[in-house]
Scaffold this motif. Sequence first.
Motif, PDB file in Angstrom:
ATOM      1  N   ALA A   1       6.940 -14.060   4.428  1.00  0.00           N
ATOM      2  CA  ALA A   1       6.025 -12.987   4.454  1.00  0.00           C
ATOM      3  C   ALA A   1       6.249 -11.909   3.624  1.00  0.00           C
ATOM      4  CB  ALA A   1       6.395 -12.257   5.835  1.00  0.00           C
ATOM      5  N   HIS A   2       5.040 -11.420   2.869  1.00  0.00           N
ATOM      6  CA  HIS A   2       5.040 -10.628   1.810  1.00  0.00           C
ATOM      7  C   HIS A   2       4.747  -9.297   2.329  1.00  0.00           C
ATOM      8  CE1 HIS A   2       5.407 -13.497  -1.456  1.00  0.00           C
ATOM      9  NE2 HIS A   2       4.606 -14.506  -0.597  1.00  0.00           N
ATOM     10  N   ILE A   3       5.654  -8.170   2.407  1.00  0.00           N
ATOM     11  CA  ILE A   3       5.544  -7.067   2.878  1.00  0.00           C
ATOM     12  C   ILE A   3       4.734  -5.998   1.837  1.00  0.00           C
ATOM     13  CG2 ILE A   3       6.330  -5.079   4.512  1.00  0.00           C
ATOM     14  CD1 ILE A   3       6.483  -7.754   5.627  1.00  0.00           C
TER      15      ILE A   3
ATOM     16  N   GLU B   1       9.975  -9.419   0.068  1.00  0.00           N
ATOM     17  CA  GLU B   1       9.534 -10.736   0.350  1.00  0.00           C
ATOM     18  C   GLU B   1      10.626 -11.432   1.671  1.00  0.00           C
ATOM     19  OE1 GLU B   1       8.486 -15.207  -1.535  1.00  0.00           O
ATOM     20  OE2 GLU B   1       8.940 -13.556  -2.828  1.00  0.00           O
TER      21      GLU B   1
ATOM     22  N   LEU C   1       1.365  -6.690   5.967  1.00  0.00           N
ATOM     23  CA  LEU C   1       1.012  -7.837   5.228  1.00  0.00           C
ATOM     24  C   LEU C   1      -0.458  -7.548   4.350  1.00  0.00           C
ATOM     25  CD1 LEU C   1       3.268  -8.937   6.807  1.00  0.00           C
ATOM     26  CD2 LEU C   1       2.166 -11.275   6.772  1.00  0.00           C
TER      27      LEU C   1
ATOM     28  N   ASP D   1      -3.419  -9.013   1.564  1.00  0.00           N
ATOM     29  CA  ASP D   1      -3.799  -9.976   0.762  1.00  0.00           C
ATOM     30  C   ASP D   1      -4.487  -9.105  -0.534  1.00  0.00           C
ATOM     31  OD1 ASP D   1      -4.517 -12.381  -0.306  1.00  0.00           O
ATOM     32  OD2 ASP D   1      -6.478 -12.688   0.915  1.00  0.00           O
TER      33      ASP D   1
ATOM     34  N   TRP E   1      -5.738  -5.890   4.537  1.00  0.00           N
ATOM     35  CA  TRP E   1      -4.695  -6.046   5.419  1.00  0.00           C
ATOM     36  C   TRP E   1      -5.041  -7.167   6.311  1.00  0.00           C
ATOM     37  CZ3 TRP E   1      -0.427  -3.379   4.035  1.00  0.00           C
ATOM     38  CH2 TRP E   1      -0.593  -2.205   3.534  1.00  0.00           C
TER      39      TRP E   1
ATOM     40  N   SER F   1      -2.496  -8.497   8.679  1.00  0.00           N
ATOM     41  CA  SER F   1      -1.613  -8.366   9.840  1.00  0.00           C
ATOM     42  C   SER F   1      -1.894  -6.846  10.580  1.00  0.00           C
ATOM     43  CB  SER F   1      -0.324  -8.607   9.329  1.00  0.00           C
ATOM     44  OG  SER F   1       0.388  -7.406   8.898  1.00  0.00           O
TER      45      SER F   1
END
Length: 189
Positions: A23-25, A41, A73, A75, A81, A83
Amino acid sequence: MRGIAFLSALCAAALVQANFHTAHIYIQPVENSESPTLLAELAYDPSLTTSSSIISYEAPEIPESTQLVRVGLYDPKSSSWISGTTVASVDNFGKGFSPNLILSIDENGEVLSAALKGVRIDAGQTRDFGPQAVVLPALKGKQPELNKPVVLSPEGKKVEEEEKTFLQKYWWMIGIVVFLAMSGGGGEK
């Protein structure tokens, strides 16, 4: 014989293989309209919530006027966003605090939301001052305990059940009384 041993070892290795997700925060100041920047990450195994780790962490460059940041999260390709996001204070990155990145996941291992929480560091207790990853799985809540269902007549009225008689309720006690009466008393001398 060796083929069976090899096949069983291969199956055991497949079972041991962990199913890690990443997951990329991202983080974004709430007051500014800057685009979000990558914060960390994370790698996690949905079946083992204790096996989460931070692959990379980049301390954020936050302007001094900023009080709140959005974490979640993001994109970058679609600029949206992906999430649930949370709002956190910039004090979570302050001196004496270690940031904990919290992921809420569903039963399939997909991220529902991301959060940030600053945990106070006690230098005498721990030497691990870096950021930590915490995974919280979505669990099914407790189900209510229901009484017996209400029985309705064809007209839609509640059907009253007949009260059992004393003999219907306690028929088994008659057998105990008869047994005690027959076995009681000893022989005379």
